[in-house]
Design a protein around this motif. Structure first.
Motif, mmCIF file in Angstrom:
data_model
loop_
_atom_site.group_PDB
_atom_site.id
_atom_site.type_symbol
_atom_site.label_atom_id
_atom_site.label_comp_id
_atom_site.label_asym_id
_atom_site.label_seq_id
_atom_site.Cartn_x
_atom_site.Cartn_y
_atom_site.Cartn_z
ATOM 1 N N GLN A 1 0.749 -1.195 -0.036
ATOM 2 C CA GLN A 1 0.114 0.380 -0.086
ATOM 3 C C GLN A 1 0.725 1.215 -0.182
ATOM 4 N N LEU A 2 1.844 1.309 0.925
ATOM 5 C CA LEU A 2 2.842 2.427 1.045
ATOM 6 C C LEU A 2 3.525 2.647 -0.270
ATOM 7 N N PHE A 3 3.989 1.473 -1.139
ATOM 8 C CA PHE A 3 4.789 1.896 -2.091
ATOM 9 C C PHE A 3 4.084 2.008 -3.321
ATOM 10 N N TRP A 4 2.585 1.508 -3.403
ATOM 11 C CA TRP A 4 1.899 1.972 -4.582
ATOM 12 C C TRP A 4 1.712 3.630 -4.600
ATOM 13 N N ASP A 5 1.691 4.179 -3.425
ATOM 14 C CA ASP A 5 1.466 5.507 -3.825
ATOM 15 C C ASP A 5 2.821 6.263 -3.982
ATOM 16 N N MET A 6 3.908 5.665 -4.041
ATOM 17 C CA MET A 6 5.133 6.289 -4.291
ATOM 18 C C MET A 6 5.600 6.334 -5.860
ATOM 19 N N ASN A 7 6.226 7.178 -6.230
ATOM 20 C CA ASN A 7 6.849 7.068 -7.628
ATOM 21 C C ASN A 7 8.036 6.416 -7.718
ATOM 22 N N GLY A 8 8.457 5.473 -8.501
ATOM 23 C CA GLY A 8 9.709 4.696 -8.565
ATOM 24 C C GLY A 8 10.004 3.626 -8.097
ATOM 25 N N VAL A 9 8.921 3.081 -7.387
ATOM 26 C CA VAL A 9 9.160 1.729 -6.636
ATOM 27 C C VAL A 9 7.738 0.954 -6.850
ATOM 28 N N THR A 10 7.833 -0.268 -7.340
ATOM 29 C CA THR A 10 6.791 -1.048 -7.714
ATOM 30 C C THR A 10 6.737 -2.414 -7.011
ATOM 31 N N PRO A 11 5.834 -2.497 -6.235
ATOM 32 C CA PRO A 11 5.937 -4.246 -5.433
ATOM 33 C C PRO A 11 5.563 -5.158 -6.771
ATOM 34 N N LEU A 12 6.174 -6.352 -6.554
ATOM 35 C CA LEU A 12 5.766 -7.254 -7.313
ATOM 36 C C LEU A 12 4.325 -7.703 -7.139
ATOM 37 N N SER A 13 3.764 -8.361 -7.949
ATOM 38 C CA SER A 13 2.384 -8.571 -7.884
ATOM 39 C C SER A 13 2.124 -9.926 -7.085
ATOM 40 N N ARG A 14 0.936 -10.059 -6.476
ATOM 41 C CA ARG A 14 0.424 -11.179 -6.000
ATOM 42 C C ARG A 14 -0.863 -11.230 -6.190
ATOM 43 N N SER A 15 -1.271 -12.459 -7.032
ATOM 44 C CA SER A 15 -2.718 -12.751 -7.220
ATOM 45 C C SER A 15 -3.556 -13.170 -6.209
ATOM 46 N N GLU A 16 -4.896 -13.461 -6.426
ATOM 47 C CA GLU A 16 -5.868 -13.736 -5.558
ATOM 48 C C GLU A 16 -5.471 -15.402 -5.054
ATOM 49 N N ALA A 17 -4.829 -15.762 -5.746
ATOM 50 C CA ALA A 17 -4.391 -17.172 -5.373
ATOM 51 C C ALA A 17 -3.288 -17.218 -4.337
ATOM 52 N N ILE A 18 -2.806 -16.237 -4.096
ATOM 53 C CA ILE A 18 -1.591 -16.265 -3.034
ATOM 54 C C ILE A 18 -2.554 -16.039 -1.764
ATOM 55 N N THR A 19 -2.965 -16.977 -0.892
ATOM 56 C CA THR A 19 -3.584 -16.792 0.196
ATOM 57 C C THR A 19 -2.722 -16.460 1.544
ATOM 58 N N LEU A 20 -1.490 -16.605 1.319
ATOM 59 C CA LEU A 20 -0.565 -16.362 2.624
ATOM 60 C C LEU A 20 0.903 -16.391 1.872
ATOM 61 N N HIS A 21 1.440 -15.050 2.125
ATOM 62 C CA HIS A 21 2.871 -14.833 1.489
ATOM 63 C C HIS A 21 3.851 -14.767 2.657
ATOM 64 N N CYS A 22 4.780 -15.457 2.851
ATOM 65 C CA CYS A 22 5.595 -15.393 3.768
ATOM 66 C C CYS A 22 6.766 -14.453 3.894
ATOM 67 N N TYR A 23 6.993 -13.908 2.692
ATOM 68 C CA TYR A 23 7.815 -12.519 2.373
ATOM 69 C C TYR A 23 9.432 -13.249 3.172
ATOM 70 N N HIS A 24 9.957 -14.292 2.406
ATOM 71 C CA HIS A 24 11.393 -14.520 2.829
ATOM 72 C C HIS A 24 12.025 -13.392 2.232
ATOM 73 N N ILE A 25 11.850 -12.928 1.115
ATOM 74 C CA ILE A 25 12.064 -11.553 0.651
ATOM 75 C C ILE A 25 11.160 -10.642 0.146
ATOM 76 N N TYR A 26 11.071 -9.392 0.696
ATOM 77 C CA TYR A 26 10.108 -8.530 0.008
ATOM 78 C C TYR A 26 10.843 -7.983 -1.203
ATOM 79 N N ILE A 27 10.394 -8.140 -2.350
ATOM 80 C CA ILE A 27 11.275 -7.197 -3.445
ATOM 81 C C ILE A 27 10.227 -6.344 -4.031
ATOM 82 N N PHE A 28 10.876 -5.250 -4.401
ATOM 83 C CA PHE A 28 10.183 -4.257 -5.415
ATOM 84 C C PHE A 28 11.094 -3.772 -6.565
ATOM 85 N N LYS A 29 10.391 -3.164 -7.653
ATOM 86 C CA LYS A 29 11.350 -2.873 -8.633
ATOM 87 C C LYS A 29 11.477 -1.508 -8.677
#
Length: 404
Positions: free
Chosen positions: A275-303
């Motif tokens: 949510q925070l990054f979507w409001d910022m210019n220059g950083v884009t989180p990787l997509s997660r579809s509705e099929a991702i019911t739980l993400h463990c974020y061993h690495i949080y990656i943004f572009k």
């Protein structure tokens, strides 16, 4: 007003230390009891090992689990049990740790690198389909950073082509795809317990499966080729001693009790960072579809987009972000096929066909991720509080204001 960057001597945006691993006196006491018992080994004193295997299998919703010394060996056990032969081709992504591919070499098979999806950095199902030949025997999808691959598409491809699926879930302890734990969807799931992983005993690994024959073979390979019911000095398969100790197992049992709550916290923090990054210019989180019911974020990656940061390179940005106190990293410097192992064909005694040549392999999405786009925030930081996520976002804005 522009703040002085920490890399230039200014104050850090993040002043919290994110400790890992998480433990308390109960972990110390559990290991101490094993030490004092004198029953350290396995399989002669394997009570705690068997207990943890049962617990982890139940946690994942799988029938069987077999521990081993690390997550590299777990992949090798899975491949051999799946019946691969010298020269067989195994489809793997190029954006992952070396052992996803080097374990294939160790089984005398040929890693075939296919590109990743630009929105998820996971292996592309379309690229898998295009790479299949008569020599293809298995697919190793990597749930990179704890984000589930498109397992419906991958399992459909495998079923149509008669291929085995070995889930590399080294990053994915506790994560889910359509409410199923990752690792439990393919023929075999492979996990690592190395020190950086979301579930750790310093080193170690495990494989899970529902298949009786795969279980029996992997268990035998893990235990010097012995079989259940056989004699101690009877060896039926070309295995080695890949067993873990009682001390590792009891520590893992303790850590497993925390995993679900930790996973949910990482998931919540990841959603908040999105949510925070979507409001910022220059950083884009990787997509997660509705099929991702739980993400463990061993690495949080943004572009990262340098045009929103005055042309600042990704590498310089990553160095600045780390200096600001965000546990972060620029990720892999290049795709796996560019490693000297593959470019120089340093395959030693392994039976890799002479025609195999990685000098012309090119996966454009993986190349772009390695060279310019990807920035990682590490898993222990994702156990922070909501205000820590806000501090991470502030650190990025601080850099942006300073360089723009």
């Amino acid at each position: 007003m522009k703040e002085k960057l920490a890399i230039n001597g200014g104050p850090k945006a993040v002043n919290k230390e994110f400790l890992w691993p998480v433990y308390d006196a109960s972990d110390v006491n559990a290991v101490t009891e094993i030490v004092q018992s004198g029953k350290w080994g396995n399989p002669d004193c394997a009570d705690e090992v068997a207990k943890f295997e049962q617990e982890f299998a139940a946690y994942c919703g799988s029938k069987y689990a077999i521990t081993c010394v690390n997550g590299s060996v777990s992949l090798r056990l899975a491949l051999i049990a799946c019946g691969v032969k010298p020269g067989d081709e195994i489809i793997v992504p190029p954006y992952t740790f070396i052992t996803t591919a080097s374990s294939v070499i160790e089984c005398n098979c040929v890693p075939v690198f296919v590109d990743i999806d630009p929105d998820t950095y996971n292996i592309s199902p379309e690229a898998i389909e295009a790479a299949i030949t008569v020599r293809t025997k298995a697919i190793i999808p990597v749930h990179f950073g704890g984000l589930a691959c498109d397992m419906d598409a991958i399992m459909d491809i495998a079923k149509r082509h008669g291929l085995r699926v070995i889930e590399d879930a080294a990053h994915a302890h506790g994560a889910e795809y359509k409410s199923k734990k990752l690792g439990s969807i393919g023929d075999v799931g492979s996990f690592s317990f190395q020190s950086s992983k979301n579930l750790t005993s310093g080193e170690g690994g495990i494989v899970i499966t529902d298949d009786d024959a795969l279980y029996a073979m992997m268990r035998s390979l893990r235990n010097v080729g012995r079989i259940e019911g056989g004699q101690w000095y009877d060896h039926y398969n070309p295995g080695c001693n890949y067993r873990i100790t009682q001390m590792q197992a009891v520590l893992l049992s303790r850590q497993l009790k925390r995993l679900e709550a930790q996973t949910k916290k990482r998931n919540d923090n990841g959603l908040y960072l999105n949510q925070l990054f979507w409001d910022m210019n220059g950083v884009t989180p990787l997509s997660r579809s509705e099929a991702i019911t739980l993400h463990c974020y061993h690495i949080y990656i943004f572009k990262y987009d340098p045009t929103a940061f005055g042309g600042l390179s990704r590498n310089d940005f990553a160095a600045m972000l780390s200096a600001e106190g965000v546990p972060s990293f620029k990720g892999y410097p290049h795709p796996l096929y560019k490693q000297p192992l593959f470019q120089n064909k340093n395959f030693m005694c392994y039976a890799i066909p002479d025609h195999v040549d990685y000098s012309h392999v090119y996966c454009p999405v993986a190349e772009q991720a390695c060279a310019n786009d990807a920035v990682w925030i590490l898993q222990h930081a994702m156990l922070g509080e909501k205000e820590d996520m806000e501090a991470f976002a502030h650190a990025i804005l601080k850099i942006q204001r300073a360089v723009s």
